[in-house]
Design a protein around this motif. Structure first.
Motif, short mmCIF file in Angstrom:
data_model
loop_
_atom_site.label_atom_id
_atom_site.label_comp_id
_atom_site.label_asym_id
_atom_site.label_seq_id
_atom_site.Cartn_x
_atom_site.Cartn_y
_atom_site.Cartn_z
N ASN A 1 0.79 -1.22 0.00
CA ASN A 1 0.00 0.00 0.00
C ASN A 1 0.83 1.28 0.00
O ASN A 1 1.93 1.32 0.54
CB ASN A 1 -0.91 0.02 1.24
N LEU A 2 0.24 2.30 -0.60
CA LEU A 2 0.79 3.65 -0.51
C LEU A 2 0.41 4.22 0.85
O LEU A 2 -0.75 4.16 1.25
CB LEU A 2 0.22 4.53 -1.61
N MET A 3 1.39 4.74 1.56
CA MET A 3 1.15 5.30 2.88
C MET A 3 1.47 6.78 2.86
O MET A 3 2.28 7.26 2.07
CB MET A 3 2.02 4.61 3.93
N GLY A 4 0.83 7.50 3.79
CA GLY A 4 1.09 8.93 3.84
C GLY A 4 0.66 9.55 5.14
O GLY A 4 -0.01 8.92 5.97
N TRP A 5 1.09 10.79 5.32
CA TRP A 5 0.67 11.63 6.45
C TRP A 5 0.01 12.88 5.89
O TRP A 5 0.50 13.48 4.93
CB TRP A 5 1.87 12.04 7.29
N ALA A 6 -1.09 13.24 6.52
CA ALA A 6 -1.77 14.49 6.18
C ALA A 6 -1.98 15.25 7.48
O ALA A 6 -1.88 14.69 8.57
CB ALA A 6 -3.09 14.20 5.50
N ARG A 7 -2.29 16.54 7.37
CA ARG A 7 -2.55 17.34 8.56
C ARG A 7 -3.69 18.30 8.31
O ARG A 7 -3.93 18.71 7.17
CB ARG A 7 -1.30 18.10 9.01
N TYR B 1 -2.75 13.02 10.50
CA TYR B 1 -3.45 11.78 10.21
C TYR B 1 -2.60 10.84 9.36
O TYR B 1 -1.93 11.28 8.42
CB TYR B 1 -4.74 12.07 9.44
N CYS B 2 -2.68 9.58 9.68
CA CYS B 2 -2.06 8.53 8.89
C CYS B 2 -3.05 8.10 7.80
O CYS B 2 -4.25 7.97 8.06
CB CYS B 2 -1.75 7.35 9.82
N LYS B 3 -2.54 7.91 6.59
CA LYS B 3 -3.39 7.56 5.45
C LYS B 3 -2.84 6.33 4.76
O LYS B 3 -1.64 6.22 4.51
CB LYS B 3 -3.43 8.72 4.45
N LEU B 4 -3.73 5.41 4.44
CA LEU B 4 -3.37 4.20 3.69
C LEU B 4 -4.23 4.13 2.45
O LEU B 4 -5.45 4.27 2.54
CB LEU B 4 -3.57 2.96 4.56
N THR B 5 -3.60 3.94 1.29
CA THR B 5 -4.33 3.79 0.04
C THR B 5 -4.02 2.43 -0.54
O THR B 5 -2.86 2.12 -0.82
CB THR B 5 -3.92 4.88 -0.97
#
Length: 116
Positions: free
Chosen positions: A32-38, A94-98
């Motif tokens: 998965n593609l992972m990311g951080w957002a705020r 926030y942690c994000k998983l796609t």
């Protein structure tokens, strides 16, 4: 069911550092593609950094050179090392998983407050 749990937020003075962590469960984390957002109060949620399954990273211009995203596929963990923090970095992170099918999951967030 995918679950993402963030930790590591808190109060820090400007110029300080924090390391955020995100524990993932219930998915093929490696793929998965992972990311951080705020999201700052009264503002939209913005993507801060992403990392592919192969380790390719991408950053928002305002955090380049200060933030580093990394992942440990064996532990199903995502990290965000934040250095030289500024008051404008104050937000809920926030942690994000796609998934490969394009389904997006979010954690509940962790608050980062940077005092001037």
């Amino acid at each position: 069911q995918v679950q993402l749990v963030e930790s590591g937020g808190g109060l820090v003075q400007a110029g300080g550092s924090l390391r955020l962590s995100c524990a993932a469960s219930g998915s093929s984390f490696t793929l998965n593609l992972m990311g951080w957002a705020r999201q700052a109060p009264g503002k939209q949620r913005d993507l801060v950094a992403t990392i592919t399954s192969g380790g390719t990273t991408n950053y928002r211009d305002s955090v380049k050179g200060r933030f580093t995203i990394s992942r440990d596929n064996a532990k199903k963990m995502l990290y965000l090392q934040m250095n030289s923090l500024k008051p404008e970095d104050t937000a809920v992170y926030y942690c994000k998983l796609t998934t490969r099918d394009g389904i997006v999951y979010w954690g509940k967030g962790t608050l980062v407050t940077v005092s001037s």
